[in-house]
Design a protein around this motif. Structure first.
Motif, PDB file in Angstrom:
ATOM      1  N   SER A  10       0.827  -1.201   0.000  1.00 24.45           N
ATOM      2  CA  SER A  10       0.000   0.000   0.000  1.00 24.45           C
ATOM      3  C   SER A  10       0.864   1.254   0.000  1.00 24.45           C
ATOM      4  O   SER A  10       0.582   2.215  -0.714  1.00 24.45           O
ATOM      5  N   THR A  11       1.941   1.225   0.788  1.00 25.73           N
ATOM      6  CA  THR A  11       2.851   2.371   0.838  1.00 25.73           C
ATOM      7  C   THR A  11       3.516   2.588  -0.509  1.00 25.73           C
ATOM      8  O   THR A  11       3.658   3.723  -0.982  1.00 25.73           O
ATOM      9  N   TYR A  14       1.004   4.061  -2.831  1.00 22.90           N
ATOM     10  CA  TYR A  14       0.815   5.464  -2.448  1.00 22.90           C
ATOM     11  C   TYR A  14       1.952   6.321  -2.983  1.00 22.90           C
ATOM     12  O   TYR A  14       1.711   7.390  -3.569  1.00 22.90           O
ATOM     13  N   LEU A  51      -6.432   1.199  -0.211  1.00 23.36           N
ATOM     14  CA  LEU A  51      -5.779   1.762   0.968  1.00 23.36           C
ATOM     15  C   LEU A  51      -4.956   2.990   0.575  1.00 23.36           C
ATOM     16  O   LEU A  51      -4.978   4.019   1.253  1.00 23.36           O
ATOM     17  N   ALA A  52      -4.217   2.876  -0.534  1.00 22.32           N
ATOM     18  CA  ALA A  52      -3.390   3.989  -1.001  1.00 22.32           C
ATOM     19  C   ALA A  52      -4.266   5.157  -1.459  1.00 22.32           C
ATOM     20  O   ALA A  52      -3.993   6.324  -1.157  1.00 22.32           O
ATOM     21  N   SER A  54      -7.339   5.859  -0.513  1.00 23.85           N
ATOM     22  CA  SER A  54      -7.988   6.467   0.651  1.00 23.85           C
ATOM     23  C   SER A  54      -7.029   7.383   1.400  1.00 23.85           C
ATOM     24  O   SER A  54      -7.425   8.428   1.925  1.00 23.85           O
ATOM     25  N   ARG A  55      -5.770   6.987   1.456  1.00 25.87           N
ATOM     26  CA  ARG A  55      -4.766   7.835   2.112  1.00 25.87           C
ATOM     27  C   ARG A  55      -4.604   9.154   1.359  1.00 25.87           C
ATOM     28  O   ARG A  55      -4.553  10.236   1.975  1.00 25.87           O
ATOM     29  N   SER A  58      -7.609  11.333   2.049  1.00 29.74           N
ATOM     30  CA  SER A  58      -7.576  11.978   3.364  1.00 29.74           C
ATOM     31  C   SER A  58      -6.657  13.188   3.374  1.00 29.74           C
ATOM     32  O   SER A  58      -6.831  14.111   4.165  1.00 29.74           O
ATOM     33  N   GLU A  59      -5.653  13.197   2.481  1.00 27.77           N
ATOM     34  CA  GLU A  59      -4.721  14.322   2.380  1.00 27.77           C
ATOM     35  C   GLU A  59      -5.246  15.418   1.461  1.00 27.77           C
ATOM     36  O   GLU A  59      -4.611  16.463   1.314  1.00 27.77           O
TER      37      GLU A  59
END
Length: 242
Positions: A10-11, A14, A51-52, A54-55, A58-59
């Motif tokens: 996921s990282t 991202y 997951l990526a 959504s991150r 959120s930013e």
């Protein structure tokens, strides 16, 4: 065998998406590829991709539409504190290209409310100009302006495509806008407005109502502007009385 945890994958997804956004692979206002295709491109599962995404959401780097997928937000427009700028001036000061598509430009009788605000007789002739305003090709605002015909008759036939109305008033009518009273409130976009602005029905929009005046206090136009909620910010200086 090399094992990559979901968190690591996921990282990596991202970071890869962040690089693509920084270098401009996906322009402001554009839509990302579908999740299935994007997951294949990044070599991750759709669950890991989400997951990526959504991150990034959120930013504030990405936005999600339930019907249309993932989008890169348009650049947020904001008025400098206590500064009156036209839409065109605001865009150009930020290095953006303003556009205006004329959807209505015709005369009609003034309503009672319009006549009161413009200090003209009830049912006196006015000119209504409806335009869809954009920035770098992305629709940002639906703009309705009403002007008294006896002060701005030339604008009934002037070419206002991609033009500043303040400039047009100055060039065609010899009128200089000096100040404006402005109110702002939030609403939800109906189906037609959502279609025009490229947003989801029910999405937030900011609705601005203004009356613009010349230096001697004569009202010269009424404006009713509906901005995408993700593309406009209003700023003001506020002072307390001593």
């Amino acid at each position: 065998m090399l094992y990559v945890t979901a968190g690591t994958a996921s990282t990596q997804a991202y970071e890869s998406l962040t690089r693509d956004l920084v270098v401009g692979r996906y322009a402001p206002g554009s839509r990302l590829p579908g999740e299935r295709d994007l997951a294949v491109q990044l070599g991750v599962s759709r669950a890991t991709l989400r997951l990526a995404l959504s991150r990034l959401e959120s930013e504030g780097t990405l936005q999600r539409s339930a019907q249309r997928g993932w989008f890169v937000p348009t650049q947020v427009l904001g008025e400098p504190p206590s500064t009156l700028q036209s839409f065109t001036e605001m865009a150009r000061s930020r290095g953006l290209r303003p556009t205006a598509r004329v959807m209505r430009q015709e005369g009609r009788p003034a309503s009672m409310d319009e006549a009161t605000k413009l200090r003209i007789a009830p049912a006196a002739p006015v000119i209504e100009i409806d335009r869809l305003r954009g920035m770098d090709g992305t629709p940002v605002c639906f703009d309705v302006v009403v002007l008294p015909e006896n002060r701005a008759a030339a604008l009934a036939t002037a070419d206002l495509t991609d033009a500043s109305l303040y400039d047009a008033l100055r060039r065609h009518c010899g009128i200089e806008v000096h100040r404006s009273t402005y109110t702002l409130m939030a609403e939800s976009a109906d189906a037609e407005l959502a279609r025009l602005l490229g947003i989801t029905p029910g999405a937030p929009v900011l609705v601005g109502d203004e009356v613009a005046y010349t230096a001697d206090g004569t009202p010269v136009l009424i404006g009713h502007n509906k901005y995408r909620g993700d593309a406009y910010r209003f700023e003001a200086d506020l002072f307390r009385h001593a």
